[in-house]
Design a protein around this motif. Structure first.
Motif, mmCIF file in Angstrom:
data_model
loop_
_atom_site.group_PDB
_atom_site.id
_atom_site.type_symbol
_atom_site.label_atom_id
_atom_site.label_comp_id
_atom_site.label_asym_id
_atom_site.label_seq_id
_atom_site.Cartn_x
_atom_site.Cartn_y
_atom_site.Cartn_z
ATOM 1 N N HIS A 1 29.881 58.825 41.991
ATOM 2 C CA HIS A 1 30.670 59.929 42.100
ATOM 3 C C HIS A 1 29.818 61.117 42.449
ATOM 4 O O HIS A 1 30.444 62.214 42.284
ATOM 5 C CB HIS A 1 31.519 60.170 40.746
ATOM 6 C CG HIS A 1 32.267 59.118 40.668
ATOM 7 N ND1 HIS A 1 33.467 58.538 41.510
ATOM 8 C CD2 HIS A 1 32.476 58.195 39.582
ATOM 9 C CE1 HIS A 1 33.979 57.705 41.118
ATOM 10 N NE2 HIS A 1 33.625 57.407 39.914
ATOM 11 N N CYS A 2 28.522 61.029 42.683
ATOM 12 C CA CYS A 2 27.704 62.180 43.005
ATOM 13 C C CYS A 2 27.568 62.053 44.446
ATOM 14 O O CYS A 2 27.734 61.364 45.222
ATOM 15 C CB CYS A 2 26.169 62.033 42.191
ATOM 16 S SG CYS A 2 26.177 62.458 40.787
ATOM 17 N N MET A 3 27.311 63.378 45.116
ATOM 18 C CA MET A 3 27.075 63.634 46.562
ATOM 19 C C MET A 3 25.750 62.714 47.016
ATOM 20 O O MET A 3 24.638 62.526 46.089
ATOM 21 C CB MET A 3 26.716 65.068 46.885
ATOM 22 C CG MET A 3 25.711 65.750 46.297
ATOM 23 S SD MET A 3 25.751 67.653 46.773
ATOM 24 C CE MET A 3 25.786 68.152 45.120
ATOM 25 N N PRO A 4 25.776 62.120 48.202
ATOM 26 C CA PRO A 4 24.705 61.229 48.603
ATOM 27 C C PRO A 4 23.329 61.983 48.507
ATOM 28 O O PRO A 4 22.294 61.186 48.017
ATOM 29 C CB PRO A 4 24.961 61.111 50.089
ATOM 30 C CG PRO A 4 26.625 61.332 50.094
ATOM 31 C CD PRO A 4 26.872 62.259 49.136
ATOM 32 N N ALA B 1 26.141 70.336 39.436
ATOM 33 C CA ALA B 1 25.791 70.075 40.963
ATOM 34 C C ALA B 1 26.970 69.523 41.779
ATOM 35 O O ALA B 1 26.773 69.322 42.712
ATOM 36 C CB ALA B 1 24.369 69.652 41.317
ATOM 37 N N ASN B 2 27.492 68.475 40.930
ATOM 38 C CA ASN B 2 28.561 67.510 41.574
ATOM 39 C C ASN B 2 30.047 67.807 40.839
ATOM 40 O O ASN B 2 30.269 67.186 39.792
ATOM 41 C CB ASN B 2 28.110 66.170 41.218
ATOM 42 C CG ASN B 2 26.897 65.939 41.992
ATOM 43 O OD1 ASN B 2 26.619 65.503 43.042
ATOM 44 N ND2 ASN B 2 25.489 66.194 41.350
ATOM 45 N N PRO B 3 30.661 68.439 41.586
ATOM 46 C CA PRO B 3 32.225 68.949 40.822
ATOM 47 C C PRO B 3 33.060 67.500 40.790
ATOM 48 O O PRO B 3 33.683 67.268 39.947
ATOM 49 C CB PRO B 3 32.557 69.863 41.951
ATOM 50 C CG PRO B 3 31.589 70.536 42.430
ATOM 51 C CD PRO B 3 30.535 69.661 42.553
ATOM 52 N N ASN B 4 32.681 66.563 41.888
ATOM 53 C CA ASN B 4 33.422 65.582 41.775
ATOM 54 C C ASN B 4 33.039 64.473 40.678
ATOM 55 O O ASN B 4 33.912 63.892 39.938
ATOM 56 C CB ASN B 4 33.200 64.681 43.145
ATOM 57 C CG ASN B 4 34.146 63.323 43.201
ATOM 58 O OD1 ASN B 4 35.415 63.383 42.985
ATOM 59 N ND2 ASN B 4 33.466 62.208 43.152
ATOM 60 N N LEU B 5 31.761 64.488 40.339
ATOM 61 C CA LEU B 5 31.312 63.880 38.965
ATOM 62 C C LEU B 5 32.001 64.414 37.751
ATOM 63 O O LEU B 5 32.364 63.697 36.893
ATOM 64 C CB LEU B 5 29.942 64.067 38.880
ATOM 65 C CG LEU B 5 28.979 63.307 37.667
ATOM 66 C CD1 LEU B 5 29.441 61.777 37.602
ATOM 67 C CD2 LEU B 5 27.685 63.618 37.519
#
Length: 217
Positions: A16-19, A118-122
């Motif tokens: 769920h973090c950006m690559p 740093a990761n809104p999706n997380l």
């Protein structure tokens, strides 16, 4: 403990973090082996961060009446462990024990906070995880109060077999909030009625529809 490698793809954090954040994860996380029967962490231990289950199955449990354990949930690969120790709590309120040889990824609370910023999706996925677990916990508490013991055992069997878990009769009892003797008697009844087949720890559900009827009573 020996540190292991991980592919930075499969656990909850990496998925769920950006690559581009995975390079930071590789520097900050620790992947550890946990032997069957050993704790990932114990109830009352000082919080040391959060864990992501990479492989294997884990039971999450806490001390209950008469020095017995109440199993709160079973964690599968991709699940989170130790999140009950977040939010300013100094000590873990539960124990997590490996049901088979496992691998877990561990990060500190400080790095988790940085990752969430740093990761809104997380952040969204973790919030969703908390909400879903709260709903499951509330349902389990209602079942403990209102459902008959046979219904609780039937529900436990259906959930455990769906996860392809092999657990002891005592673990079934601890998850259903009852005694070993009650589980043994009910499993014998189900076996005679050809609702299930049992060989050692292995239980196979033959007639799920009849088993579900116990939950509906």
């Amino acid at each position: 403990m020996q540190e292991l490698s991980c592919n930075l793809n499969d656990c909850f954090l990496c998925r769920h973090c950006m690559p581009e954040w995975r390079e930071v994860i590789a520097l900050k996380k620790t992947t550890l082996p946990i032997k069957k029967g050993k704790p990932v962490f114990r109830e009352g231990e000082k919080v040391a961060g959060i864990f992501f289950l990479y492989s294997g199955y884990v039971k999450v449990h806490k001390e209950w009446i008469g020095q017995k354990d109440l199993i709160l949930r079973f964690a599968a690969p991709g699940d989170i462990l130790g999140h009950r120790g977040l939010g300013g709590i100094d000590h873990y309120p539960v124990t997590a024990t490996a049901l088979e040889d496992c691998q877990v990824c561990h990060i500190s609370n400080d790095f988790l906070e940085s990752s969430l910023k740093a990761n809104p999706n997380l952040t969204y996925r973790l919030m969703y995880f908390y909400a879903a677990e709260l709903q499951r916990t509330e349902q389990r508490m209602r079942d403990m109060v209102h459902m008959e013991v046979k219904g609780r055992i039937a529900g436990a069997l259906l959930e455990i077999t769906k996860l392809s878990l092999t657990v002891t009769r005592q673990d079934i009892a601890s998850y259903a909030g009852t005694t070993y003797e009650t589980v043994f008697k009910f499993l014998t009844e189900l076996t005679k009625g050809k609702v299930i087949s049992a060989s050692g720890k292995n239980i196979r559900i033959i007639d799920p529809a009849r088993l579900k009827k116990y939950i509906m009573k």
